[in-house]
Design a protein around this motif. Structure first.
Motif, short mmCIF file in Angstrom:
data_model
loop_
_atom_site.label_atom_id
_atom_site.label_comp_id
_atom_site.label_asym_id
_atom_site.label_seq_id
_atom_site.Cartn_x
_atom_site.Cartn_y
_atom_site.Cartn_z
N SER A 194 0.87 -1.18 0.00
CA SER A 194 0.00 0.00 0.00
C SER A 194 0.90 1.22 0.00
O SER A 194 2.12 1.11 0.17
CB SER A 194 -0.91 0.03 1.23
OG SER A 194 -0.22 0.56 2.35
N ILE A 196 -0.01 3.18 5.81
CA ILE A 196 -0.99 2.64 6.76
C ILE A 196 -2.20 3.55 6.80
O ILE A 196 -2.09 4.76 6.94
CB ILE A 196 -0.37 2.51 8.17
CG1 ILE A 196 0.80 1.51 8.15
CG2 ILE A 196 -1.42 2.08 9.19
CD1 ILE A 196 1.59 1.48 9.44
N HIS A 224 -4.65 0.30 1.44
CA HIS A 224 -4.46 -0.55 2.62
C HIS A 224 -5.81 -1.10 3.07
O HIS A 224 -5.96 -2.30 3.35
CB HIS A 224 -3.81 0.25 3.75
CG HIS A 224 -3.74 -0.48 5.06
ND1 HIS A 224 -3.71 0.16 6.27
CD2 HIS A 224 -3.73 -1.82 5.34
CE1 HIS A 224 -3.67 -0.73 7.25
NE2 HIS A 224 -3.69 -1.94 6.71
N GLU A 261 -7.32 -4.93 3.42
CA GLU A 261 -7.94 -5.46 4.64
C GLU A 261 -9.33 -6.01 4.33
O GLU A 261 -9.77 -7.00 4.93
CB GLU A 261 -8.03 -4.36 5.71
CG GLU A 261 -6.68 -3.86 6.22
CD GLU A 261 -5.90 -4.91 7.00
OE1 GLU A 261 -6.50 -5.92 7.44
OE2 GLU A 261 -4.67 -4.73 7.16
N HIS A 269 0.66 -6.97 5.33
CA HIS A 269 0.62 -5.62 4.75
C HIS A 269 2.02 -5.01 4.75
O HIS A 269 2.70 -4.99 5.77
CB HIS A 269 -0.33 -4.74 5.58
CG HIS A 269 -0.32 -3.31 5.18
ND1 HIS A 269 -0.32 -2.25 6.08
CD2 HIS A 269 -0.32 -2.72 3.94
CE1 HIS A 269 -0.31 -1.11 5.43
NE2 HIS A 269 -0.32 -1.35 4.14
N PRO A 277 3.55 -1.45 3.95
CA PRO A 277 3.30 -0.05 3.58
C PRO A 277 4.52 0.64 2.98
O PRO A 277 5.64 0.44 3.43
CB PRO A 277 2.92 0.59 4.92
CG PRO A 277 3.63 -0.22 5.95
CD PRO A 277 3.72 -1.63 5.40
N ILE A 321 -7.84 -1.59 13.02
CA ILE A 321 -6.95 -0.60 12.40
C ILE A 321 -7.24 0.76 13.03
O ILE A 321 -8.37 1.25 12.96
CB ILE A 321 -7.17 -0.50 10.88
CG1 ILE A 321 -7.10 -1.88 10.24
CG2 ILE A 321 -6.13 0.42 10.25
CD1 ILE A 321 -7.60 -1.89 8.81
N LEU A 346 -4.99 4.63 13.86
CA LEU A 346 -3.71 5.32 13.74
C LEU A 346 -3.36 6.17 14.96
O LEU A 346 -2.26 6.66 15.09
CB LEU A 346 -3.71 6.21 12.50
CG LEU A 346 -3.88 5.44 11.16
CD1 LEU A 346 -3.82 6.41 10.00
CD2 LEU A 346 -2.84 4.37 11.01
#
Length: 323
Positions: free
Chosen positions: A158, A161, A166, A170, A182, A184, A320, A322
């Motif tokens: 991806s 993130i 991304h 998923e 994954h 990134p 997920i 951040l």
């Protein structure tokens, strides 16, 4: 009684004056250049599309549309600036799919539904599940079968993130139950290079960035994520046709700060609709791998609300976040 009537008449006269003033001001819109903030780097897909649309939209409104790039934090830095701008129709936001993904992944200084008016969806572009041309995988099923046979071994790239690609990866994991890793990158370009070199197994590239590599036989497309096959790649089946429930496309749209007068929104919406019917504009956008959309503010607002609900569910199910 007489005093009360006088007060009523004064209030009525004042309200009429305000309405007349407001209507005249709105009718005069636009009388100067309009800033359109693109919250991504110059030269990317959203920026290229925005510049094509800005030219035709400016011609339609008879005022220049000046593009300003304000990249950072997956588009949220530029969006924040527009949310705080005067609600007068002279500062607009040209955003993409991240607009409806950022709010479910990170804390933001704005609310996507309360602090913006969704003016119009503009274009969409399917994602293409791509692999190196010499890859052993020739269908989604072959990739999924290999992933099930070797959990935690296969990879997908991806451009960061929490980026839309991304989240699409998923979603593939969620719909198929596979365990893939994954990887990134700091941008789409290095991700594509490593997919072509076989460093990572697959990547969900937007059609605009991948089409030339597919035509040049440097990448192989296994599927399109949209509901229908791409007219540019009619032999590439959809994810749904291959047994994976998925209808996802990259999209771009135009927003205004909340509180922008309705007559201004109406004029913008009408002008965008006119601009998107221009044959040269359609041709240029199609050449970028994008399909012209166009929508009413009401329809676009509903679309954004549905996207927020969908991505919130995916983010929670796959844990997920951040921040």
């Amino acid at each position: 009684m007489h005093m009360s009537l006088n007060k009523t008449l004064i209030v009525f006269a004042m309200s009429c004056g305000v309405l007349t003033s407001g209507s005249a001001w709105s009718a005069d819109y636009p009388n100067k250049a309009i800033r359109m903030i693109v919250p991504y780097s110059a030269g990317g897909g959203a920026d290229n599309a925005a510049r094509i649309i800005a030219k035709t939209l400016g011609d339609t409104l008879k005022q220049p549309i000046v593009i300003e790039n304000k990249p950072g934090a997956s588009g949220s830095i530029g969006a924040t600036q527009v949310a705080r701008a005067p609600a007068d129709g002279y500062t607009l936001l040209y955003d993409a799919s991240s607009f409806s993904i950022n709010p479910v992944l990170r804390k933001l200084p704005y609310d996507p539904l309360k602090d913006f008016i969704a003016v119009s969806k503009v274009v969409s572009s399917p994602y293409l599940m791509v692999v190196p041309t010499n890859s052993a995988y020739d269908s989604v099923k072959s990739y999924v079968d290999a992933a099930k046979a070797s959990p935690g071994k296969l990879t997908f790239a991806s451009y960061g993130i929490g980026s839309p690609v991304h989240i699409v990866g998923e979603l593939l994991k969620q719909e198929t139950g596979i365990d893939i890793v994954h990887v990134p990158y700091k941008g789409g370009a290095p991700a594509l290079v490593d997919v072509m070199g076989g460093v990572v197994d697959t990547y969900f590239a937007n059609a605009a960035s991948a089409m030339s590599y597919i035509r040049g036989e440097k990448l192989k497309a296994l599927a399109t994520t949209a509901a229908k096959r791409s007219s540019d790649l009619p032999d590439v089946a959809t994810m749904t046709e291959q047994g994976v429930k998925m209808d996802v496309s990259e999209w771009n749209g135009i927003f205004a700060p909340a509180g922008t007068p309705e007559p201004v929104i109406s004029k913008l919406s009408e002008a965008i609709g006119t601009a998107l019917k221009d044959p040269a504009t359609i041709r240029q956008l199609n050449n970028l791998g994008m399909q012209v959309e166009g929508s009413s503010p009401e329809a676009f607002k509903s679309f954004i609300a549905n996207e927020l609900t969908r991505w919130d569910a995916v983010a929670k199910k796959n844990n997920i976040r951040l921040d």
